[in-house]
Design a protein around this motif. Structure first.
Motif, PDB file in Angstrom:
ATOM      1  N   THR A  52       0.814  -1.222   0.000  1.00 43.50           N
ATOM      2  CA  THR A  52       0.000   0.000   0.000  1.00 43.50           C
ATOM      3  C   THR A  52       0.844   1.267   0.000  1.00 43.50           C
ATOM      4  N   ARG A 150      -5.478   2.763  -5.925  1.00 42.00           N
ATOM      5  CA  ARG A 150      -6.102   4.092  -5.969  1.00 42.00           C
ATOM      6  C   ARG A 150      -5.308   5.040  -5.075  1.00 42.00           C
ATOM      7  N   SER A 159      -1.439   4.057  -1.562  1.00 38.56           N
ATOM      8  CA  SER A 159      -2.589   3.517  -2.288  1.00 38.56           C
ATOM      9  C   SER A 159      -3.620   2.897  -1.377  1.00 38.56           C
ATOM     10  N   LEU A 160      -4.851   3.030  -1.804  1.00 32.69           N
ATOM     11  CA  LEU A 160      -5.914   2.139  -1.376  1.00 32.69           C
ATOM     12  C   LEU A 160      -5.828   1.003  -2.380  1.00 32.69           C
ATOM     13  N   GLU A 162      -7.827  -2.019  -4.079  1.00 29.62           N
ATOM     14  CA  GLU A 162      -9.110  -2.679  -4.273  1.00 29.62           C
ATOM     15  C   GLU A 162      -8.857  -4.061  -4.869  1.00 29.62           C
ATOM     16  N   TYR A 164     -10.844  -7.307  -6.447  1.00 26.95           N
ATOM     17  CA  TYR A 164     -12.092  -7.843  -6.981  1.00 26.95           C
ATOM     18  C   TYR A 164     -11.881  -9.335  -7.167  1.00 26.95           C
ATOM     19  N   LYS A 173     -15.676  -7.659  -3.266  1.00 24.61           N
ATOM     20  CA  LYS A 173     -14.772  -6.522  -3.349  1.00 24.61           C
ATOM     21  C   LYS A 173     -14.209  -6.302  -1.949  1.00 24.61           C
ATOM     22  N   VAL A 175     -11.306  -3.880   0.138  1.00 24.98           N
ATOM     23  CA  VAL A 175     -10.469  -2.687   0.022  1.00 24.98           C
ATOM     24  C   VAL A 175      -9.531  -2.611   1.220  1.00 24.98           C
ATOM     25  N   SER A 177      -7.009  -0.049   3.024  1.00 19.07           N
ATOM     26  CA  SER A 177      -6.781   1.390   3.052  1.00 19.07           C
ATOM     27  C   SER A 177      -5.324   1.769   3.270  1.00 19.07           C
TER      28      SER A 177
END
Length: 179
Positions: A52, A150, A159-160, A162, A164, A173, A175, A177
């Motif tokens: 992250t 993200r 980054s976040l 994600e 899938y 999904k 996530v 953080s």
């Protein structure tokens, strides 16, 4: 866990095993001991890491994990990769200096030399494993998993993440953080 450092999540899905983050535990002596026992993660069975951000409590065990058998890719954003080349070398230098300091104390008491958690050479072994992923880019490490980094705004490159996941006809999904 009784601590907020040492971020590392092992995920198993679709017959694959990977991790989000690989952080060093920081705090008191009892918490610091956790950094030595990375065998619990089974490093050789982890296919890849998703990082992250570059803070050591999210990335600082990468050199030890690599030394203990991890051989896969380490996916992160380009700025995080660049910061990690600085921070992991700095962390390794600190590990080596602390081991030298402890060795002086140990030898005075007739004990064995202290060993660093990892060395600068160990940190350098991590760098070829980095694979950059830009914000918004879809990474598909295997069928049934899509990953998107993200912008988290925490620090440069943070980054976040994600995930899938599609498994057994179900879609999820998840996530992460970072911080």
């Amino acid at each position: 866990a009784r601590t907020v450092t040492g971020s590392c999540y092992i995920i198993e899905t679709n017959g694959h095993r990977f991790a989000v983050d690989c952080g060093m535990h920081q705090g008191n002596a009892e918490i610091d001991k956790r950094n030595w026992d990375v065998d619990i993660y089974q490093p050789s069975r982890i296919e890849f890491f998703l990082i992250t951000h570059a803070h050591i409590d999210h990335s600082g065990l990468l050199p030890r994990i690599v030394k203990k058998g991890f051989k896969g890719r380490i996916y992160t954003t380009p700025p995080t990769r660049d910061l990690l080349t600085i921070l992991l070398l700095d962390s390794a230098h600190i590990q080596e200096m602390e081991a030298q300091w402890k060795t002086k104390k140990h030898l005075r008491r007739g004990e064995e030399k202290a060993k660093p958690l990892y060395t600068e050479k160990d940190a350098e072994a991590v760098f070829p494993m980095f694979a950059s992923v830009s914000y918004g880019e879809v990474l598909e490490p295997f069928v049934g998993l899509k990953v998107i980094f993200r912008d988290a705004g925490h620090i440069l490159g943070a980054s976040l993440i994600e995930l899938y996941v599609e498994e057994d006809g179900m879609k999820f999904k998840i996530v992460f953080s970072g911080d």
